[in-house]
Design a protein around this motif. Sequence first.
Motif, PDB file in Angstrom:
ATOM      1  N   LEU A   6     -10.572  28.383  29.506  1.00 42.88           N
ATOM      2  CA  LEU A   6     -11.257  29.584  29.939  1.00 42.88           C
ATOM      3  C   LEU A   6     -12.211  29.252  31.088  1.00 42.88           C
ATOM      4  O   LEU A   6     -12.789  28.169  31.133  1.00 42.88           O
ATOM      5  N   THR A   7     -12.385  30.175  31.990  1.00 37.30           N
ATOM      6  CA  THR A   7     -13.272  29.984  33.131  1.00 37.30           C
ATOM      7  C   THR A   7     -14.684  29.669  32.656  1.00 37.30           C
ATOM      8  O   THR A   7     -15.213  30.331  31.766  1.00 37.30           O
ATOM      9  N   GLY A   8     -15.269  28.627  33.226  1.00 39.11           N
ATOM     10  CA  GLY A   8     -16.640  28.262  32.893  1.00 39.11           C
ATOM     11  C   GLY A   8     -16.783  27.421  31.634  1.00 39.11           C
ATOM     12  O   GLY A   8     -17.888  27.088  31.225  1.00 39.11           O
ATOM     13  N   LYS A   9     -15.674  27.054  30.994  1.00 41.41           N
ATOM     14  CA  LYS A   9     -15.712  26.243  29.765  1.00 41.41           C
ATOM     15  C   LYS A   9     -15.304  24.814  30.071  1.00 41.41           C
ATOM     16  O   LYS A   9     -14.575  24.551  31.024  1.00 41.41           O
ATOM     17  N   ASN A  10     -15.786  23.885  29.269  1.00 45.65           N
ATOM     18  CA  ASN A  10     -15.464  22.469  29.444  1.00 45.65           C
ATOM     19  C   ASN A  10     -14.440  22.020  28.417  1.00 45.65           C
ATOM     20  O   ASN A  10     -14.339  22.585  27.327  1.00 45.65           O
ATOM     21  N   ILE A  11     -13.713  20.973  28.767  1.00 49.15           N
ATOM     22  CA  ILE A  11     -12.725  20.382  27.866  1.00 49.15           C
ATOM     23  C   ILE A  11     -13.437  19.451  26.891  1.00 49.15           C
ATOM     24  O   ILE A  11     -14.332  18.702  27.270  1.00 49.15           O
ATOM     25  N   VAL A  12     -13.031  19.490  25.627  1.00 52.64           N
ATOM     26  CA  VAL A  12     -13.549  18.558  24.627  1.00 52.64           C
ATOM     27  C   VAL A  12     -12.696  17.302  24.703  1.00 52.64           C
ATOM     28  O   VAL A  12     -11.478  17.363  24.559  1.00 52.64           O
ATOM     29  N   GLY A  13     -13.317  16.174  24.945  1.00 53.56           N
ATOM     30  CA  GLY A  13     -12.590  14.922  25.081  1.00 53.56           C
ATOM     31  C   GLY A  13     -12.388  14.237  23.733  1.00 53.56           C
ATOM     32  O   GLY A  13     -12.901  14.675  22.706  1.00 53.56           O
ATOM     33  N   CYS A  14     -11.631  13.170  23.754  1.00 59.17           N
ATOM     34  CA  CYS A  14     -11.417  12.378  22.552  1.00 59.17           C
ATOM     35  C   CYS A  14     -11.160  10.931  22.950  1.00 59.17           C
ATOM     36  O   CYS A  14     -10.919  10.636  24.112  1.00 59.17           O
ATOM     37  N   LYS A  15     -11.211  10.038  21.994  1.00 62.94           N
ATOM     38  CA  LYS A  15     -10.982   8.628  22.247  1.00 62.94           C
ATOM     39  C   LYS A  15     -10.206   8.044  21.073  1.00 62.94           C
ATOM     40  O   LYS A  15     -10.509   8.331  19.919  1.00 62.94           O
ATOM     41  N   TRP A  16      -9.215   7.232  21.361  1.00 61.61           N
ATOM     42  CA  TRP A  16      -8.459   6.556  20.319  1.00 61.61           C
ATOM     43  C   TRP A  16      -9.220   5.322  19.862  1.00 61.61           C
ATOM     44  O   TRP A  16      -9.718   4.546  20.672  1.00 61.61           O
ATOM     45  N   LEU A  17      -9.293   5.142  18.551  1.00 60.50           N
ATOM     46  CA  LEU A  17      -9.866   3.939  17.952  1.00 60.50           C
ATOM     47  C   LEU A  17      -8.779   3.286  17.114  1.00 60.50           C
ATOM     48  O   LEU A  17      -8.043   3.965  16.404  1.00 60.50           O
ATOM     49  N   PHE A  18      -8.681   1.976  17.173  1.00 62.50           N
ATOM     50  CA  PHE A  18      -7.645   1.244  16.452  1.00 62.50           C
ATOM     51  C   PHE A  18      -8.290   0.224  15.528  1.00 62.50           C
ATOM     52  O   PHE A  18      -9.268  -0.427  15.886  1.00 62.50           O
ATOM     53  N   THR A  19      -7.718   0.085  14.342  1.00 61.37           N
ATOM     54  CA  THR A  19      -8.206  -0.900  13.388  1.00 61.37           C
ATOM     55  C   THR A  19      -7.049  -1.370  12.511  1.00 61.37           C
ATOM     56  O   THR A  19      -6.004  -0.724  12.438  1.00 61.37           O
ATOM     57  N   VAL A  20      -7.249  -2.492  11.871  1.00 63.02           N
ATOM     58  CA  VAL A  20      -6.248  -3.035  10.953  1.00 63.02           C
ATOM     59  C   VAL A  20      -6.837  -2.999   9.552  1.00 63.02           C
ATOM     60  O   VAL A  20      -7.975  -3.424   9.343  1.00 63.02           O
ATOM     61  N   LYS A  21      -6.094  -2.476   8.605  1.00 60.92           N
ATOM     62  CA  LYS A  21      -6.506  -2.466   7.202  1.00 60.92           C
ATOM     63  C   LYS A  21      -5.798  -3.624   6.505  1.00 60.92           C
ATOM     64  O   LYS A  21      -4.593  -3.813   6.668  1.00 60.92           O
ATOM     65  N   TYR A  22      -6.568  -4.396   5.736  1.00 66.07           N
ATOM     66  CA  TYR A  22      -6.035  -5.583   5.074  1.00 66.07           C
ATOM     67  C   TYR A  22      -6.002  -5.402   3.567  1.00 66.07           C
ATOM     68  O   TYR A  22      -6.841  -4.707   2.992  1.00 66.07           O
ATOM     69  N   ASN A  23      -5.038  -6.061   2.913  1.00 67.64           N
ATOM     70  CA  ASN A  23      -4.989  -6.152   1.458  1.00 67.64           C
ATOM     71  C   ASN A  23      -6.025  -7.177   1.005  1.00 67.64           C
ATOM     72  O   ASN A  23      -6.543  -7.957   1.816  1.00 67.64           O
ATOM     73  N   SER A  24      -6.312  -7.222  -0.276  1.00 65.31           N
ATOM     74  CA  SER A  24      -7.308  -8.165  -0.802  1.00 65.31           C
ATOM     75  C   SER A  24      -6.913  -9.623  -0.582  1.00 65.31           C
ATOM     76  O   SER A  24      -7.778 -10.496  -0.510  1.00 65.31           O
ATOM     77  N   ASP A  25      -5.603  -9.897  -0.430  1.00 66.19           N
ATOM     78  CA  ASP A  25      -5.166 -11.276  -0.190  1.00 66.19           C
ATOM     79  C   ASP A  25      -5.187 -11.657   1.296  1.00 66.19           C
ATOM     80  O   ASP A  25      -4.801 -12.760   1.666  1.00 66.19           O
ATOM     81  N   GLY A  26      -5.630 -10.731   2.157  1.00 66.48           N
ATOM     82  CA  GLY A  26      -5.742 -11.003   3.585  1.00 66.48           C
ATOM     83  C   GLY A  26      -4.534 -10.619   4.395  1.00 66.48           C
ATOM     84  O   GLY A  26      -4.554 -10.709   5.618  1.00 66.48           O
ATOM     85  N   SER A  27      -3.474 -10.149   3.752  1.00 71.95           N
ATOM     86  CA  SER A  27      -2.299  -9.722   4.493  1.00 71.95           C
ATOM     87  C   SER A  27      -2.541  -8.316   5.064  1.00 71.95           C
ATOM     88  O   SER A  27      -3.368  -7.557   4.563  1.00 71.95           O
TER      89      SER A  27
ATOM     90  N   GLU B  69      -2.241  -4.612   5.585  1.00 75.24           N
ATOM     91  CA  GLU B  69      -1.780  -3.446   4.819  1.00 75.24           C
ATOM     92  C   GLU B  69      -1.157  -2.417   5.762  1.00 75.24           C
ATOM     93  O   GLU B  69      -0.074  -1.914   5.530  1.00 75.24           O
ATOM     94  N   ARG B  70      -1.909  -2.097   6.843  1.00 73.20           N
ATOM     95  CA  ARG B  70      -1.397  -1.130   7.823  1.00 73.20           C
ATOM     96  C   ARG B  70      -2.217  -1.178   9.106  1.00 73.20           C
ATOM     97  O   ARG B  70      -3.336  -1.673   9.119  1.00 73.20           O
ATOM     98  N   TYR B  71      -1.599  -0.651  10.145  1.00 74.22           N
ATOM     99  CA  TYR B  71      -2.274  -0.488  11.424  1.00 74.22           C
ATOM    100  C   TYR B  71      -2.734   0.958  11.478  1.00 74.22           C
ATOM    101  O   TYR B  71      -1.972   1.875  11.184  1.00 74.22           O
ATOM    102  N   LYS B  72      -3.987   1.172  11.829  1.00 75.45           N
ATOM    103  CA  LYS B  72      -4.548   2.516  11.778  1.00 75.45           C
ATOM    104  C   LYS B  72      -5.060   2.930  13.155  1.00 75.45           C
ATOM    105  O   LYS B  72      -5.775   2.203  13.818  1.00 75.45           O
ATOM    106  N   ALA B  73      -4.641   4.133  13.560  1.00 71.04           N
ATOM    107  CA  ALA B  73      -5.087   4.707  14.837  1.00 71.04           C
ATOM    108  C   ALA B  73      -5.927   5.930  14.546  1.00 71.04           C
ATOM    109  O   ALA B  73      -5.709   6.640  13.594  1.00 71.04           O
TER     110      ALA B  73
END
Length: 69
Positions: free
Chosen positions: A42-63, A65-69
């Motif tokens: 809309l005229t006179g309005k600004n875009i809401v930005g975003c940013k990707w964050l990445f992290t790794v989730k580990y199991n208790s044994d250190g392996s 578990e998953r890649y998280k975005a």
Amino acid sequence: MSCVEVPKIIQEALNAPKWKEAILKKMRALEKNHTWSVMPLLTGKNIVGCKWLFTVKYNSDGSVERYKA
């Protein structure tokens, strides 16, 4: 604990298959939950930005578990 390099920017993540899958999984979840929708700016309005964050989730044994975005 295994050492996984976490991307700092989206371009790095898109070049790695495991991170790319994490991104796609997150996008599917956002679309499924109707978190946002594309609208004309809309005229006179600004875009809401975003940013990707990445992290790794580990199991208790250190392996990885998953890649998280």
